[in-house]
Motif scaffolding. Structure first.
Motif, PDB file in Angstrom:
ATOM      1  N   ASP A 124       0.807  -1.221   0.000  1.00 37.76           N
ATOM      2  CA  ASP A 124       0.000   0.000   0.000  1.00 37.76           C
ATOM      3  C   ASP A 124       0.843   1.275   0.000  1.00 37.76           C
ATOM      4  O   ASP A 124       0.293   2.382  -0.046  1.00 37.76           O
ATOM      5  N   ALA A 125       2.163   1.135   0.056  1.00 39.50           N
ATOM      6  CA  ALA A 125       3.045   2.305   0.048  1.00 39.50           C
ATOM      7  C   ALA A 125       3.051   2.950  -1.333  1.00 39.50           C
ATOM      8  O   ALA A 125       2.775   2.295  -2.339  1.00 39.50           O
ATOM      9  N   PRO A 126       3.357   4.241  -1.419  1.00 45.44           N
ATOM     10  CA  PRO A 126       3.471   4.888  -2.739  1.00 45.44           C
ATOM     11  C   PRO A 126       4.524   4.188  -3.602  1.00 45.44           C
ATOM     12  O   PRO A 126       5.511   3.662  -3.096  1.00 45.44           O
ATOM     13  N   ARG A 127       4.325   4.220  -4.900  1.00 46.80           N
ATOM     14  CA  ARG A 127       5.251   3.561  -5.821  1.00 46.80           C
ATOM     15  C   ARG A 127       6.477   4.423  -6.108  1.00 46.80           C
ATOM     16  O   ARG A 127       7.497   3.899  -6.537  1.00 46.80           O
ATOM     17  N   PHE A 128       6.365   5.714  -5.905  1.00 55.44           N
ATOM     18  CA  PHE A 128       7.463   6.610  -6.250  1.00 55.44           C
ATOM     19  C   PHE A 128       7.929   7.376  -5.013  1.00 55.44           C
ATOM     20  O   PHE A 128       7.286   7.333  -3.963  1.00 55.44           O
ATOM     21  N   ALA A 129       9.046   8.080  -5.149  1.00 58.39           N
ATOM     22  CA  ALA A 129       9.677   8.749  -4.013  1.00 58.39           C
ATOM     23  C   ALA A 129       8.679   9.605  -3.237  1.00 58.39           C
ATOM     24  O   ALA A 129       7.894  10.348  -3.822  1.00 58.39           O
ATOM     25  N   PHE A 130       8.733   9.485  -1.900  1.00 56.37           N
ATOM     26  CA  PHE A 130       7.774  10.201  -1.060  1.00 56.37           C
ATOM     27  C   PHE A 130       8.391  10.475   0.307  1.00 56.37           C
ATOM     28  O   PHE A 130       9.410   9.894   0.689  1.00 56.37           O
ATOM     29  N   TYR A 131       7.751  11.389   1.034  1.00 59.27           N
ATOM     30  CA  TYR A 131       8.162  11.740   2.395  1.00 59.27           C
ATOM     31  C   TYR A 131       7.164  11.115   3.371  1.00 59.27           C
ATOM     32  O   TYR A 131       6.068  11.650   3.558  1.00 59.27           O
ATOM     33  N   PRO A 132       7.510  10.011   4.015  1.00 59.40           N
ATOM     34  CA  PRO A 132       6.556   9.366   4.935  1.00 59.40           C
ATOM     35  C   PRO A 132       6.129  10.261   6.091  1.00 59.40           C
ATOM     36  O   PRO A 132       5.003  10.143   6.577  1.00 59.40           O
ATOM     37  N   GLY A 133       7.020  11.152   6.549  1.00 57.66           N
ATOM     38  CA  GLY A 133       6.700  11.983   7.697  1.00 57.66           C
ATOM     39  C   GLY A 133       6.611  13.458   7.397  1.00 57.66           C
ATOM     40  O   GLY A 133       6.721  14.281   8.304  1.00 57.66           O
ATOM     41  N   GLY A 134       6.420  13.811   6.139  1.00 60.51           N
ATOM     42  CA  GLY A 134       6.386  15.216   5.775  1.00 60.51           C
ATOM     43  C   GLY A 134       7.696  15.659   5.163  1.00 60.51           C
ATOM     44  O   GLY A 134       8.728  14.997   5.297  1.00 60.51           O
ATOM     45  N   THR A 135       7.690  16.798   4.495  1.00 61.80           N
ATOM     46  CA  THR A 135       8.840  17.219   3.705  1.00 61.80           C
ATOM     47  C   THR A 135      10.053  17.629   4.532  1.00 61.80           C
ATOM     48  O   THR A 135      11.129  17.836   3.983  1.00 61.80           O
ATOM     49  N   ASP A 136       9.898  17.769   5.837  1.00 63.99           N
ATOM     50  CA  ASP A 136      11.063  18.042   6.678  1.00 63.99           C
ATOM     51  C   ASP A 136      11.679  16.751   7.211  1.00 63.99           C
ATOM     52  O   ASP A 136      12.617  16.781   8.007  1.00 63.99           O
ATOM     53  N   GLY A 137      11.182  15.618   6.741  1.00 66.46           N
ATOM     54  CA  GLY A 137      11.688  14.329   7.205  1.00 66.46           C
ATOM     55  C   GLY A 137      12.515  13.625   6.144  1.00 66.46           C
ATOM     56  O   GLY A 137      12.988  14.223   5.174  1.00 66.46           O
ATOM     57  N   LEU A 138      12.680  12.349   6.333  1.00 69.78           N
ATOM     58  CA  LEU A 138      13.478  11.515   5.446  1.00 69.78           C
ATOM     59  C   LEU A 138      12.727  11.234   4.148  1.00 69.78           C
ATOM     60  O   LEU A 138      11.517  11.045   4.145  1.00 69.78           O
ATOM     61  N   LEU A 139      13.456  11.203   3.053  1.00 72.57           N
ATOM     62  CA  LEU A 139      12.885  10.838   1.763  1.00 72.57           C
ATOM     63  C   LEU A 139      12.990   9.326   1.577  1.00 72.57           C
ATOM     64  O   LEU A 139      14.053   8.745   1.793  1.00 72.57           O
ATOM     65  N   GLU A 140      11.901   8.668   1.196  1.00 71.70           N
ATOM     66  CA  GLU A 140      11.904   7.239   0.892  1.00 71.70           C
ATOM     67  C   GLU A 140      11.784   7.053  -0.621  1.00 71.70           C
ATOM     68  O   GLU A 140      10.909   7.642  -1.257  1.00 71.70           O
ATOM     69  N   VAL A 141      12.676   6.230  -1.179  1.00 68.73           N
ATOM     70  CA  VAL A 141      12.710   5.990  -2.624  1.00 68.73           C
ATOM     71  C   VAL A 141      12.503   4.492  -2.871  1.00 68.73           C
ATOM     72  O   VAL A 141      13.438   3.698  -2.777  1.00 68.73           O
ATOM     73  N   PRO A 142      11.291   4.060  -3.182  1.00 73.99           N
ATOM     74  CA  PRO A 142      11.003   2.628  -3.340  1.00 73.99           C
ATOM     75  C   PRO A 142      11.609   2.051  -4.617  1.00 73.99           C
ATOM     76  O   PRO A 142      11.817   2.757  -5.605  1.00 73.99           O
ATOM     77  N   ILE A 143      11.870   0.751  -4.585  1.00 76.54           N
ATOM     78  CA  ILE A 143      12.257   0.027  -5.786  1.00 76.54           C
ATOM     79  C   ILE A 143      11.103   0.089  -6.800  1.00 76.54           C
ATOM     80  O   ILE A 143       9.928   0.116  -6.437  1.00 76.54           O
ATOM     81  N   THR A 144      11.444   0.092  -8.066  1.00 72.43           N
ATOM     82  CA  THR A 144      10.459   0.300  -9.123  1.00 72.43           C
ATOM     83  C   THR A 144       9.457  -0.846  -9.252  1.00 72.43           C
ATOM     84  O   THR A 144       9.830  -2.025  -9.224  1.00 72.43           O
ATOM     85  N   THR A 145       8.204  -0.461  -9.401  1.00 75.99           N
ATOM     86  CA  THR A 145       7.113  -1.398  -9.690  1.00 75.99           C
ATOM     87  C   THR A 145       6.279  -0.854 -10.840  1.00 75.99           C
ATOM     88  O   THR A 145       6.332   0.337 -11.152  1.00 75.99           O
ATOM     89  N   VAL A 146       5.510  -1.731 -11.447  1.00 75.79           N
ATOM     90  CA  VAL A 146       4.556  -1.353 -12.484  1.00 75.79           C
ATOM     91  C   VAL A 146       3.162  -1.706 -11.986  1.00 75.79           C
ATOM     92  O   VAL A 146       2.944  -2.790 -11.435  1.00 75.79           O
ATOM     93  N   ARG A 147       2.223  -0.800 -12.169  1.00 72.45           N
ATOM     94  CA  ARG A 147       0.847  -1.027 -11.721  1.00 72.45           C
ATOM     95  C   ARG A 147       0.064  -1.716 -12.831  1.00 72.45           C
ATOM     96  O   ARG A 147      -0.186  -1.142 -13.895  1.00 72.45           O
ATOM     97  N   MET A 148      -0.324  -2.968 -12.598  1.00 72.53           N
ATOM     98  CA  MET A 148      -1.093  -3.736 -13.571  1.00 72.53           C
ATOM     99  C   MET A 148      -2.029  -4.676 -12.835  1.00 72.53           C
ATOM    100  O   MET A 148      -1.685  -5.177 -11.753  1.00 72.53           O
ATOM    101  N   MET A 149      -3.204  -4.887 -13.369  1.00 68.79           N
ATOM    102  CA  MET A 149      -4.166  -5.831 -12.801  1.00 68.79           C
ATOM    103  C   MET A 149      -4.448  -5.517 -11.330  1.00 68.79           C
ATOM    104  O   MET A 149      -4.531  -6.394 -10.491  1.00 68.79           O
ATOM    105  N   GLU A 150      -4.516  -4.212 -11.018  1.00 68.78           N
ATOM    106  CA  GLU A 150      -4.843  -3.714  -9.681  1.00 68.78           C
ATOM    107  C   GLU A 150      -3.834  -4.161  -8.625  1.00 68.78           C
ATOM    108  O   GLU A 150      -4.172  -4.319  -7.450  1.00 68.78           O
ATOM    109  N   ARG A 151      -2.601  -4.359  -9.044  1.00 67.78           N
ATOM    110  CA  ARG A 151      -1.550  -4.684  -8.086  1.00 67.78           C
ATOM    111  C   ARG A 151      -0.218  -4.158  -8.603  1.00 67.78           C
ATOM    112  O   ARG A 151      -0.074  -3.849  -9.787  1.00 67.78           O
ATOM    113  N   ASN A 152       0.745  -4.022  -7.700  1.00 65.28           N
ATOM    114  CA  ASN A 152       2.082  -3.586  -8.066  1.00 65.28           C
ATOM    115  C   ASN A 152       2.935  -4.801  -8.418  1.00 65.28           C
ATOM    116  O   ASN A 152       3.060  -5.727  -7.613  1.00 65.28           O
ATOM    117  N   LEU A 153       3.514  -4.787  -9.602  1.00 61.93           N
ATOM    118  CA  LEU A 153       4.371  -5.870 -10.044  1.00 61.93           C
ATOM    119  C   LEU A 153       5.826  -5.415  -9.999  1.00 61.93           C
ATOM    120  O   LEU A 153       6.142  -4.296 -10.424  1.00 61.93           O
TER     121      LEU A 153
END
Length: 294
Positions: free
Chosen positions: A176-205
């Motif tokens: 359920d996490a975002p697929r692309f780079a995001f700030y879990p605790g707001g923009t003054d916090g740590l940046l999280e950069v997830p490994i790449t996925t593709v959204r297909m068939m209502e799931r992340n592959l």
């Protein structure tokens, strides 16, 4: 960690000009989490180490392809191969942390985790002579139950993490996490950069490397990463390990069929595929792609 999730940026307007992130998790074959029940930690120093030779081959491949990348390196490895760490930095690559001894973040207390990531950072910075800003948890072991680990990373002086994999997997994942780079605790916090996925068939592959890259046909993996560049307008984050280009590594006995398959499938094809990737896409370091945009 109760602040709203905030994405890093809107999709890039020119997908053809995107730089993708090449990342290498620097560990040896006997340190893989799936082998933890079969290889005692106190046996590590006596085992045949192959990481240095494999890193030399990887550095040559990247140089030949005009690619730069990020090397998430174990402190345990750096202590034993300081010249290798210096060659990584001298090659223009980013030095980042994979923790000290390949312990899952989810298996540690807050205090233990802080000690692990601070110790690794200090070792790498001392040897490499460069700031260490990024961290990747072994086995992508940060998820819903231990998001406090991201606060600890910021406390230890890190600026970004690449430790959450937004897929469903039997050993890790936060689908359920975002697929692309995001700030879990707001923009003054740590940046999280997830490994790449593709959204297909209502799931992340999964589309960002590891065992999936060895298992799937190369043309399909290339197509999935291009889809992320072209359709989503986002950089792809690709990862692999030095032992994945080493079909001659010692075989570990007593492991189950699933683990054996996952670890050894298509090792002999991996080096050729990495070379192809360096020619089919543009590659750069995590810090230059994401921290400069931030």
């Amino acid at each position: 960690m109760n602040a709203p999730i905030r994405p890093l940026h809107a999709p890039a307007p020119n997908a053809a000009a995107l730089r993708n992130a090449m990342t290498i998790d620097v560990e040896d074959y006997f340190q893989v989490s799936a082998f933890a029940d079969h290889i005692a930690r106190d046996s590590w120093p006596s085992r045949e180490c192959r990481v240095e030779a494999n890193i030399e081959r990887i550095l040559a491949i990247l140089e030949e392809g005009g690619a730069r990348g990020t090397f998430f390196t174990l402190g345990w490895i750096a202590e034993r191969y300081p010249a290798m760490v210096k060659r990584i930095v001298a090659g223009g690559h980013e030095l980042a942390s994979h923790g000290y001894g390949h312990l899952r973040a989810s298996d540690q207390t807050r205090e233990q985790f802080l000690d692990d990531v601070a110790r690794s950072k200090a070792i790498l910075e001392d040897i490499g002579g460069t700031p260490v800003l990024g961290y990747r948890a072994p086995s992508f072991s940060i998820g819903p139950a231990n998001l406090w680990a991201l606060d600890v990373l910021q406390e230890a002086g890190y600026r970004y993490s690449s430790s959450i994999y937004p897929i469903a997997h039997d050993h890790y994942g936060m689908p359920d996490a975002p697929r692309f780079a995001f700030y879990p605790g707001g923009t003054d916090g740590l940046l999280e950069v997830p490994i790449t996925t593709v959204r297909m068939m209502e799931r992340n592959l999964p589309a960002g490397g590891g065992g999936y890259f060895r298992l799937l046909p190369y043309a399909l993996s290339r197509r999935l990463m291009r889809r992320v560049n072209d359709k989503d307008g986002q950089p792809a984050i690709f990862y692999f390990h030095p032992w994945e280009i080493d079909p001659g590594q010692p075989r570990i006995g007593g492991v189950g069929a699933k683990t054996r398959f996952r670890h050894y499938v298509n090792l002999e094809r991996m080096e050729r595929r990495i070379r192809a990737l360096t020619h089919d896409f543009q590659w750069d370091r995590m810090d230059r792609i994401f921290l400069e945009r931030a």
